[in-house]
Design a protein around this motif. Structure first.
Motif, short mmCIF file in Angstrom:
data_model
loop_
_atom_site.label_atom_id
_atom_site.label_comp_id
_atom_site.label_asym_id
_atom_site.label_seq_id
_atom_site.Cartn_x
_atom_site.Cartn_y
_atom_site.Cartn_z
N MET A 89 20.62 20.38 -46.89
CA MET A 89 21.11 19.14 -47.53
C MET A 89 20.08 18.02 -47.47
N ASP A 90 19.23 18.05 -46.45
CA ASP A 90 18.21 17.01 -46.33
C ASP A 90 17.15 17.13 -47.42
N HIS A 91 17.05 18.31 -48.02
CA HIS A 91 16.01 18.56 -49.03
C HIS A 91 16.57 18.63 -50.45
N VAL A 92 17.86 18.94 -50.58
CA VAL A 92 18.44 19.20 -51.90
C VAL A 92 19.72 18.37 -52.06
N GLU A 93 19.75 17.54 -53.08
CA GLU A 93 20.94 16.74 -53.39
C GLU A 93 21.88 17.55 -54.28
N ALA A 94 23.13 17.71 -53.84
CA ALA A 94 24.14 18.41 -54.64
C ALA A 94 25.52 17.98 -54.17
N ASP A 95 26.51 18.28 -54.98
CA ASP A 95 27.90 17.99 -54.61
C ASP A 95 28.57 19.23 -54.01
N VAL A 96 28.13 20.40 -54.48
CA VAL A 96 28.66 21.68 -53.99
C VAL A 96 27.48 22.57 -53.62
N TYR A 97 27.56 23.17 -52.42
CA TYR A 97 26.52 24.08 -51.96
C TYR A 97 27.15 25.47 -51.81
N VAL A 98 26.58 26.44 -52.48
CA VAL A 98 27.06 27.83 -52.39
C VAL A 98 26.14 28.60 -51.45
N ASN A 99 26.74 29.21 -50.45
CA ASN A 99 26.01 30.03 -49.49
C ASN A 99 26.12 31.48 -49.97
N LEU A 100 25.04 32.00 -50.55
CA LEU A 100 25.01 33.37 -51.07
C LEU A 100 24.13 34.22 -50.15
N GLN A 101 24.70 35.23 -49.55
CA GLN A 101 23.97 36.02 -48.56
C GLN A 101 22.76 36.73 -49.18
N GLY A 102 21.66 36.74 -48.44
CA GLY A 102 20.44 37.35 -48.93
C GLY A 102 20.42 38.86 -48.88
N ASP A 103 21.50 39.48 -48.33
CA ASP A 103 21.55 40.95 -48.28
C ASP A 103 22.61 41.51 -49.23
N GLU A 104 22.89 40.77 -50.31
CA GLU A 104 23.85 41.20 -51.32
C GLU A 104 23.16 41.34 -52.68
N PRO A 105 22.25 42.33 -52.83
CA PRO A 105 21.48 42.44 -54.07
C PRO A 105 22.29 42.86 -55.28
N LEU A 106 23.52 43.35 -55.07
CA LEU A 106 24.37 43.77 -56.18
C LEU A 106 25.48 42.77 -56.47
N VAL A 107 25.35 41.55 -55.95
CA VAL A 107 26.37 40.54 -56.18
C VAL A 107 26.52 40.29 -57.68
N ARG A 108 27.76 40.10 -58.13
CA ARG A 108 28.02 39.84 -59.54
C ARG A 108 27.94 38.35 -59.82
N PRO A 109 27.08 37.92 -60.74
CA PRO A 109 27.02 36.50 -61.09
C PRO A 109 28.37 35.95 -61.53
N SER A 110 29.20 36.77 -62.17
CA SER A 110 30.51 36.31 -62.64
C SER A 110 31.42 35.93 -61.47
N ASP A 111 31.28 36.64 -60.33
CA ASP A 111 32.09 36.29 -59.16
C ASP A 111 31.67 34.94 -58.59
N VAL A 112 30.37 34.71 -58.52
CA VAL A 112 29.87 33.43 -58.02
C VAL A 112 30.25 32.31 -58.99
N GLU A 113 30.24 32.60 -60.27
CA GLU A 113 30.63 31.60 -61.26
C GLU A 113 32.11 31.22 -61.10
N MET A 114 32.95 32.22 -60.81
CA MET A 114 34.37 31.92 -60.56
C MET A 114 34.52 30.97 -59.38
N LEU A 115 33.74 31.21 -58.35
CA LEU A 115 33.78 30.36 -57.17
C LEU A 115 33.31 28.95 -57.50
N CYS A 116 32.22 28.84 -58.26
CA CYS A 116 31.70 27.52 -58.64
C CYS A 116 32.72 26.75 -59.48
N LYS A 117 33.31 27.42 -60.46
CA LYS A 117 34.29 26.75 -61.32
C LYS A 117 35.49 26.28 -60.53
N GLY A 118 35.90 27.09 -59.54
CA GLY A 118 37.03 26.68 -58.71
C GLY A 118 36.72 25.42 -57.92
#
Length: 429
Positions: A89-118
């Motif tokens: 947060m000290d380096h990046v200004e945002a209202d919502v921060y999504v923590n996406l694990q670095g060991d999930e190479p098959l994560v679906r962008p649509s799932d993360v988008e659902m989370l962001c929209k919520g």
């Protein structure tokens, strides 16, 4: 007057150190480091304004910059990905921060988008995450975190235990797996590090319980079942195969188990060797494990004991429990496992095993599902399909036995007088 757009930053925490898979973010997946796969999928999320990797290692930073990604160096002292996010947060200004694990190479962008929209929808949600339905077999795995939801979709509790617990063992129980992707409002992250660490977090080793304990709502959005992440070398091979379109065999289902093969020292005993005044070697067994063996046998599930050692104490214990399938002084456990499967009429997909040390690793490869006790070395646990929550000699085998009985529809022998009475004449401890 137009409302200001909610700014969303996707942050991918990536530690180089990993006890089960050192250098995990840089592991090669079909020509790219794993962290690059995650980064590229995050960039496909429409609601995201910025994607960056937060790491504590220069090698990861160099790899990210090499493929054109953005990276922030953070402290090596952070105990969790959320703590690393606070520093970001000290380096990046945002209202919502999504923590996406670095060991999930098959994560679906649509799932993360659902989370962001919520989070953007303005429903007062301070923290969001994902979940999906799972079956009873996976719910029994303590590595799979389960979540129970309230009527509005807010999380009531997270646990490594199968929740909700069907006390009467009847009917269909709906289990949901928690998917470790989080979205936080800036206000929650600002106070996260000041929140006290409650006892439930210490016990379950789940940082999200800190938020629930503090009265912060966590909204869980349900998605379709997700692809596996990468925790061990075996997980890495599975993900590689999935990316190439190959299909790897699924682990044996507990409801199909016909044969259980168990080691002795470090599984049925605590691994200690005790000598009496006459110099005789003695071992300490757990009576609950013994009862678990007999309950399996009485319910038609064969138990085989395979030990690298031989002793009068071991032979006496096996005799007391009425175990007919036993092999002592065995070094090549893999070949013995194949022999036991043939004699028992059980295929690999109907066989599970449990072990605790390097001698058991070849055994793991022969069985459709393998379990390591909780106190097994990390490198042994990495080869097992599952890890039990209890140490060897302290009820670990009983933990597995109970899970098999419940999955096979014989939970009645554990939680009803009538059920136990039906097998009581053949049990022993």
């Amino acid at each position: 007057m137009s409302l200001r757009k909610t700014r969303v930053a996707i942050v991918i925490p990536a530690r180089y150190g990993s006890s089960r898979l050192p250098g995990k973010p840089l592991a090669d997946l079909n020509g790219k480091p794993m962290i690059q796969h995650v980064y590229e999928r995050a960039c496909e999320v429409p609601s995201s304004d910025r994607v960056l990797v937060a790491t504590d290692d220069a090698r990861v930073a160099e790899a990210v910059e090499g493929f054109g990604g953005q990276c922030v160096m953070t402290s090596i002292q952070h105990p969790s990905g959320t703590d690393r996010l606070v520093e970001v947060m000290d380096h990046v200004e945002a209202d919502v921060y999504v923590n996406l694990q670095g060991d999930e190479p098959l994560v679906r962008p649509s799932d993360v988008e659902m989370l962001c929209k919520g989070m953007i929808a303005g429903d007062g949600i301070e923290v969001g995450t994902l979940c999906h339905p799972i079956g009873h077999d996976e719910a029994e795995n303590p590595s799979t975190v389960k979540v129970v939801l309230g009527e509005g979709g807010d999380a009531l509790y997270f646990s490594r235990s199968p929740i909700p617990y069907p006390r009467d063992g009847e009917g269909h129980t709906e289990y949901r797996k928690h998917v470790g992707v989080y979205a936080y409002s800036r206000s929650v992250l600002m106070k996260y590090s000041t929140l006290p660490v409650p006892e439930i977090e210490r016990l379950e080793k789940l940082e999200q319980l800190r938020l629930l304990h503090a009265g912060i709502r966590i909204r869980a959005f349900q998605v379709e079942p997700t692809a596996p992440g990468v925790d061990t070398p075996e997980c890495l091979e599975r993900v590689r195969a999935l990316m190439l379109g190959s299909v790897l065999p699924q682990p044996a289902r507990l409801e199909d188990v016909k044969l259980v093969i168990t080691d002795v020292d470090g599984v049925l005993t605590d691994g200690g060797l005790y000598y009496n005044d006459q110099g005789e070697c003695q071992k300490r067994f757990n009576v609950r494990d013994g009862l678990g063996i007999r309950l399996l046998e009485e319910c038609g599930i064969k138990v085989a004991v395979v030990s690298g050692r031989d002793s009068p104490a071991l032979q006496r214990r096996v005799s007391d429990l009425g175990i007919s399938l036993c092999r002592f002084g065995i070094k090549d456990k893999a070949s013995v496992a194949r022999e036991l499967m043939v004699s028992s009429g059980a295929g690999p997909e109907e066989t599970v095993c449990v072990g605790d040390d390097v001698i058991d690793i070849p055994l793991f490869s022969e069985c459709g599902r393998s379990y390591a006790v909780a106190d097994a070395p990390a490198y042994v646990r990495s080869f097992a399909t599952d890890v039990l929550t209890l140490p060897g000699g302290q009820g670990a085998f009983r933990e597995l036995a109970d899970a098999i009985l419940i999955a096979r529809g014989r939970g009645d022998v554990l939680c009803s007088v009538a059920g136990f009475s039906s097998v009581m004449s053949g049990v022993a401890q």
